[in-house]
Design a protein around this motif. Structure first.
Motif, PDB file in Angstrom:
ATOM      1  N   GLN A 357      48.578  -0.414 -47.876  1.00  0.00           N
ATOM      2  CA  GLN A 357      49.884  -1.837 -48.593  1.00  0.00           C
ATOM      3  C   GLN A 357      48.879  -2.962 -48.480  1.00  0.00           C
ATOM      4  O   GLN A 357      48.830  -3.830 -47.888  1.00  0.00           O
ATOM      5  CB  GLN A 357      50.938  -1.712 -47.471  1.00  0.00           C
ATOM      6  N   GLY A 358      48.385  -3.496 -49.656  1.00  0.00           N
ATOM      7  CA  GLY A 358      47.836  -4.447 -50.222  1.00  0.00           C
ATOM      8  C   GLY A 358      48.622  -5.612 -49.950  1.00  0.00           C
ATOM      9  O   GLY A 358      50.436  -5.899 -49.640  1.00  0.00           O
ATOM     10  N   ASP A 359      48.925  -6.955 -49.445  1.00  0.00           N
ATOM     11  CA  ASP A 359      49.546  -7.952 -49.253  1.00  0.00           C
ATOM     12  C   ASP A 359      50.067  -8.239 -51.055  1.00  0.00           C
ATOM     13  O   ASP A 359      51.243  -9.382 -50.842  1.00  0.00           O
ATOM     14  CB  ASP A 359      48.267  -9.200 -49.194  1.00  0.00           C
ATOM     15  N   GLN A 360      50.088  -8.055 -51.969  1.00  0.00           N
ATOM     16  CA  GLN A 360      50.438  -8.201 -53.289  1.00  0.00           C
ATOM     17  C   GLN A 360      51.700  -7.001 -53.720  1.00  0.00           C
ATOM     18  O   GLN A 360      52.270  -7.297 -54.279  1.00  0.00           O
ATOM     19  CB  GLN A 360      49.831  -7.921 -54.306  1.00  0.00           C
ATOM     20  N   GLY A 361      52.265  -6.200 -52.337  1.00  0.00           N
ATOM     21  CA  GLY A 361      52.899  -4.756 -52.697  1.00  0.00           C
ATOM     22  C   GLY A 361      52.827  -3.538 -53.446  1.00  0.00           C
ATOM     23  O   GLY A 361      53.281  -2.830 -53.787  1.00  0.00           O
ATOM     24  N   GLN A 362      51.044  -3.847 -53.936  1.00  0.00           N
ATOM     25  CA  GLN A 362      50.846  -2.222 -53.893  1.00  0.00           C
ATOM     26  C   GLN A 362      50.749  -1.817 -52.772  1.00  0.00           C
ATOM     27  O   GLN A 362      50.185  -1.849 -51.749  1.00  0.00           O
ATOM     28  CB  GLN A 362      49.484  -3.156 -54.967  1.00  0.00           C
ATOM     29  N   LEU A 363      50.947  -0.180 -53.272  1.00  0.00           N
ATOM     30  CA  LEU A 363      50.300   1.170 -52.358  1.00  0.00           C
ATOM     31  C   LEU A 363      49.656   2.171 -52.768  1.00  0.00           C
ATOM     32  O   LEU A 363      49.422   2.332 -53.647  1.00  0.00           O
ATOM     33  CB  LEU A 363      51.819   1.582 -51.882  1.00  0.00           C
ATOM     34  N   VAL A 364      48.596   1.867 -52.370  1.00  0.00           N
ATOM     35  CA  VAL A 364      47.274   2.836 -52.844  1.00  0.00           C
ATOM     36  C   VAL A 364      46.967   4.277 -51.451  1.00  0.00           C
ATOM     37  O   VAL A 364      46.330   3.674 -50.456  1.00  0.00           O
ATOM     38  CB  VAL A 364      46.235   1.570 -53.368  1.00  0.00           C
ATOM     39  N   LEU A 365      46.437   5.462 -52.473  1.00  0.00           N
ATOM     40  CA  LEU A 365      46.337   5.800 -50.827  1.00  0.00           C
ATOM     41  C   LEU A 365      44.414   6.493 -51.523  1.00  0.00           C
ATOM     42  O   LEU A 365      44.467   6.744 -53.280  1.00  0.00           O
ATOM     43  CB  LEU A 365      46.956   7.601 -51.350  1.00  0.00           C
ATOM     44  N   ARG A 378      48.392   5.110 -56.786  1.00  0.00           N
ATOM     45  CA  ARG A 378      48.956   4.061 -56.607  1.00  0.00           C
ATOM     46  C   ARG A 378      49.846   3.870 -57.394  1.00  0.00           C
ATOM     47  O   ARG A 378      50.627   3.843 -58.271  1.00  0.00           O
ATOM     48  CB  ARG A 378      47.499   2.988 -57.742  1.00  0.00           C
ATOM     49  N   ALA A 379      50.461   2.352 -56.940  1.00  0.00           N
ATOM     50  CA  ALA A 379      51.966   1.968 -56.945  1.00  0.00           C
ATOM     51  C   ALA A 379      52.219   0.649 -56.660  1.00  0.00           C
ATOM     52  O   ALA A 379      52.256   0.164 -55.768  1.00  0.00           O
ATOM     53  CB  ALA A 379      53.491   3.084 -56.880  1.00  0.00           C
ATOM     54  N   GLN A 380      53.271  -0.277 -57.541  1.00  0.00           N
ATOM     55  CA  GLN A 380      53.459  -0.971 -56.950  1.00  0.00           C
ATOM     56  C   GLN A 380      54.658  -1.250 -56.527  1.00  0.00           C
ATOM     57  O   GLN A 380      55.792  -0.658 -57.542  1.00  0.00           O
ATOM     58  CB  GLN A 380      54.260  -2.002 -58.436  1.00  0.00           C
ATOM     59  N   VAL A 381      55.525  -1.564 -55.069  1.00  0.00           N
ATOM     60  CA  VAL A 381      56.292  -0.537 -54.484  1.00  0.00           C
ATOM     61  C   VAL A 381      56.979  -1.822 -53.874  1.00  0.00           C
ATOM     62  O   VAL A 381      58.451  -1.883 -53.144  1.00  0.00           O
ATOM     63  CB  VAL A 381      56.796  -0.097 -53.207  1.00  0.00           C
ATOM     64  N   LEU A 382      56.635  -3.373 -53.495  1.00  0.00           N
ATOM     65  CA  LEU A 382      57.224  -4.169 -53.050  1.00  0.00           C
ATOM     66  C   LEU A 382      57.470  -6.333 -53.636  1.00  0.00           C
ATOM     67  O   LEU A 382      56.538  -5.819 -53.978  1.00  0.00           O
ATOM     68  CB  LEU A 382      57.224  -4.388 -51.211  1.00  0.00           C
ATOM     69  N   SER A 383      58.247  -6.296 -53.380  1.00  0.00           N
ATOM     70  CA  SER A 383      58.227  -7.932 -53.672  1.00  0.00           C
ATOM     71  C   SER A 383      57.667  -9.240 -51.910  1.00  0.00           C
ATOM     72  O   SER A 383      57.743  -8.605 -51.126  1.00  0.00           O
ATOM     73  CB  SER A 383      59.119  -8.540 -54.240  1.00  0.00           C
ATOM     74  N   GLY A 384      57.345 -10.402 -51.930  1.00  0.00           N
ATOM     75  CA  GLY A 384      57.490 -10.781 -50.667  1.00  0.00           C
ATOM     76  C   GLY A 384      56.347 -10.075 -50.726  1.00  0.00           C
ATOM     77  O   GLY A 384      54.945 -10.598 -51.072  1.00  0.00           O
ATOM     78  N   LYS A 385      55.972 -11.368 -49.821  1.00  0.00           N
ATOM     79  CA  LYS A 385      54.210 -11.125 -48.733  1.00  0.00           C
ATOM     80  C   LYS A 385      54.729 -10.482 -48.376  1.00  0.00           C
ATOM     81  O   LYS A 385      55.527  -9.613 -46.962  1.00  0.00           O
ATOM     82  CB  LYS A 385      54.869 -12.892 -47.298  1.00  0.00           C
ATOM     83  N   CYS A 386      53.842  -9.551 -48.247  1.00  0.00           N
ATOM     84  CA  CYS A 386      53.750  -7.909 -48.005  1.00  0.00           C
ATOM     85  C   CYS A 386      52.178  -7.846 -46.710  1.00  0.00           C
ATOM     86  O   CYS A 386      51.052  -7.235 -47.119  1.00  0.00           O
ATOM     87  CB  CYS A 386      53.272  -6.619 -48.569  1.00  0.00           C
ATOM     88  N   TRP A 387      52.068  -8.550 -45.368  1.00  0.00           N
ATOM     89  CA  TRP A 387      50.863  -8.889 -44.918  1.00  0.00           C
ATOM     90  C   TRP A 387      51.354  -7.632 -43.525  1.00  0.00           C
ATOM     91  O   TRP A 387      50.489  -7.419 -42.669  1.00  0.00           O
ATOM     92  CB  TRP A 387      51.376  -9.576 -43.793  1.00  0.00           C
ATOM     93  N   THR A 388      52.181  -6.215 -43.805  1.00  0.00           N
ATOM     94  CA  THR A 388      52.710  -5.374 -42.951  1.00  0.00           C
ATOM     95  C   THR A 388      52.126  -4.075 -43.073  1.00  0.00           C
ATOM     96  O   THR A 388      51.845  -3.820 -44.483  1.00  0.00           O
ATOM     97  CB  THR A 388      53.588  -5.243 -42.381  1.00  0.00           C
TER      98      THR A 388
END
Length: 413
Positions: A357-365, A378-388
Motif C-alpha cells: 500500500q503506497g502512501d497515496q492510496g495505491q495498492l500494488v501486487l 495495481r489499483a487506486q483504492v484509498l484517499s487520505g494519508k495512507c501510511w499503513t
C-alpha cells in the motif's frame, strides 16, 4: 541490563494458532507479515471489487480480521477506541473508548497500534500504555492495566513522548507480552485470561517497534527492538536469551525481521540497517553481526517482509510519494533492485507475492523475486494519508488511511 527473576511458572511456548486465512494481529497470522492465503494476481481494469468503504476516525494501526469481524483502533471524540466491523456488510458492531489519544498535528492524530485477537478476546495497547482485554462479542472491558501508573511506565521516554505508543501486543500461548514498564520491568507478561502479572524483566527504553514472535534453533522466542538494540526473550520461561546492540536516534518504528537464524533490523533518523546471525550452544546464545550500513537502507516505519533469503520492503526516510520498493539480500545487505514511486506505506507477503500500500492510496501486487521488479497488478483504492500496511483474510484485502477503511474482494474463485 539487569534481569529480575520470572514471577510465573505457567507460561506456554506455543504460538496461539490462527488459520492462515485470518489476520489476527499486527503483521498477520505468524507475526511476520506473511500469509498463505491467496488473492487474484490479475485485477479488473476498473480495479478490485469494493465490498464496502466506510469513514473511520484517524489512526495508523492496521486492520485485524478474525472470522466475520474486522477490528481497528481509531480516534473517536478525542479518545482512542477499538472498533469492531462486520466483514460482510461493513456495519460497525461496537466501539469501546479506551482513554485519550495523541493529537500531533501535521504528523497525524490518533492511535498507532493494532488489536490482537485470540479466542473470544481482543487485546490492545493504547497510545499511553494502557493494556486492555476486551470481549470480542460486545467490546466490554474484561481487564485492563495502566502500565504508566502501575509499572512506572515510559510515556516520557524519547520518541514515545512525542508520538505516543505504537507497539502492538503479542500473545504466545496464554501469555500477553508487551514492553513499556520502568526499571526492572521493561518487558511485561500477563495472563491473557485474568490479566494477572506473570513476569517482569529488563531496564531498556522502548521504541515504537512491535515485537516479533519467532522460532530460532527450535526455541520459541519474542524479539523486541528497544533503544538499546534487539533483545530476545524465551516465550516459555520469559528469560532473556540474547541481545544485539543497535543504535537509536529519535524514533525506531519498524519491527525486527527474522528468517532462519538471521535477524534484521533498521531505523530512520540516520541510523540505517543491519543483520545478525543468531547461534546457540547448549543453553548459551550469541548474536554476531553479519553486516551494518549506517544511514543506508532505512525503514522508517514500514517493516519489510522476507522470502527465500530476500527482503522486500519500502526503504527510505521521509520520501513521501517517491520512496522505493526494494529487494535486498538478507545475509549481505546487497540491493538487487529498486522501484520508485511508492512513498511511506506498508508491505506484506501473500503467498509468493508482495502486496504494497503506497502512501497515496495505491495498492500494488509484485512478484517476490530477486531477479527484477515485476508488477502484477495495481489499483487506486484509498484517499487520505495512507501510511499503513494492508491486511488479507479469506481472499479479502483491507486497506486503511486516516480517513477511511476499504474492503476489497480479491478472492480466487
Amino acid at each position: 541490563m539487569s534481569i529480575r527473576p520470572l514471577l510465573s511458572v505457567t507460561l506456554f511456548a506455543a504460538l496461539v494458532a490462527a488459520p492462515a486465512a485470518e489476520w489476527p494481529q499486527y503483521r498477520g497470522p505468524n507475526g511476520d507479515g506473511s500469509t498463505d492465503d491467496q488473492i487474484l494476481t490479475t485485477w479488473p481494469a476498473e480495479g478490485p471489487k469494493v465490498n464496502w468503504k466506510l469513514p473511520m476516525g484517524e489512526g495508523f494501526g492496521a486492520v485485524a480480521v478474525v472470522g466475520n469481524r474486522a477490528y481497528v483502533m481509531a480516534e473517536r471524540n478525542k479518545d482512542e477506541a477499538c472498533v469492531a466491523i462486520d466483514v460482510t456488510t461493513g456495519k460497525e458492531l461496537w466501539a469501546t473508548a479506551l482513554g485519550k489519544t495523541i493529537f500531533e498535528g501535521a504528523g497525524g492524530n490518533g492511535p498507532r497500534s493494532t488489536p490482537t485477537i485470540v479466542g473470544d478476546h481482543v487485546y490492545v495497547l493504547g497510545t499511553y500504555l494502557r493494556l486492555s482485554c476486551l470481549s470480542a462479542a460486545d467490546g466490554k472491558v474484561v481487564w485492563s492495566h495502566d502500565i504508566q501508573a502501575e509499572n512506572s511506565g515510559q510515556n516520557e521516554t524519547k520518541g514515545i513522548k512525542q508520538w505516543g505508543n505504537s507497539m502492538s501486543p503479542v500473545v504466545e500461548g496464554d501469555v500477553v507480552m508487551v514492553a513499556g514498564g520502568g526499571n526492572g520491568q521493561t518487558f511485561l507478561f500477563f495472563d491473557r485470561k485474568t490479566g494477572k502479572v506473570m513476569g517482569k524483566h529488563g531496564d531498556e527504553k522502548i521504541t515504537h517497534a512491535s515485537p516479533t514472535p519467532t522460532e530460532i534453533g527450535g526455541q520459541r522466542q519474542v524479539v523486541f527492538f528497544t533503544q538499546q538494540g534487539l533483545t530476545s526473550l524465551d516465550a516459555k520461561a520469559g528469560a532473556v536469551l540474547w541481545h544485539a546492540d543497535f543504535p537509536f536516534s529519535t524514533s525506531t518504528a519498524a519491527s525486527p525481521v527474522i528468517e532462519g537464524d538471521v535477524a534484521y533490523c533498521s531505523a530512520g533518523y540516520g541510523v540505517g540497517a543491519g543483520a545478525f546471525q543468531i547461534t546457540r550452544q547448549g543453553k548459551s546464545w550469541k548474536a554476531t553481526e553479519l553486516w551494518r550500513m549506517k544511514d543506508k537502507l532505512p525503514n522508517h516505519w514500514s517493516t519489510p517482509v522476507v522470502y527465500q533469503g530476500h527482503l522486500y520492503g519500502l526503504f527510505g526516510f521521509k520520501q513521501f510519494k517517491t520512496e522505493p520498493l526494494k529487494c535486498v539480500e538478507l545475509k549481505t545487505g546487497k540491493e538487487l533492485w529498486s522501484q520508485d514511486g511508492f512513498g511511506q506505506g506498508g508491505t506484506i507477503l501473500v503467498g509468493s507475492n508482495v502486496l504494497t500500500q503506497g502512501d497515496q492510496g495505491q495498492l500494488v501486487l509484485t512478484k517476490a523475486t530477486p531477479e527484477k521488479y515485476t508488477e502484477l497488478a495495481r489499483a487506486q483504492v484509498l484517499s487520505g494519508k495512507c501510511w499503513t500496511a494492508p491486511s488479507v483474510a479469506n481472499g479479502l484485502v483491507f486497506c486503511r488511511s486516516t480517513k477511511e477503511i476499504v474492503c476489497l474482494d480479491l478472492k480466487v474463485k
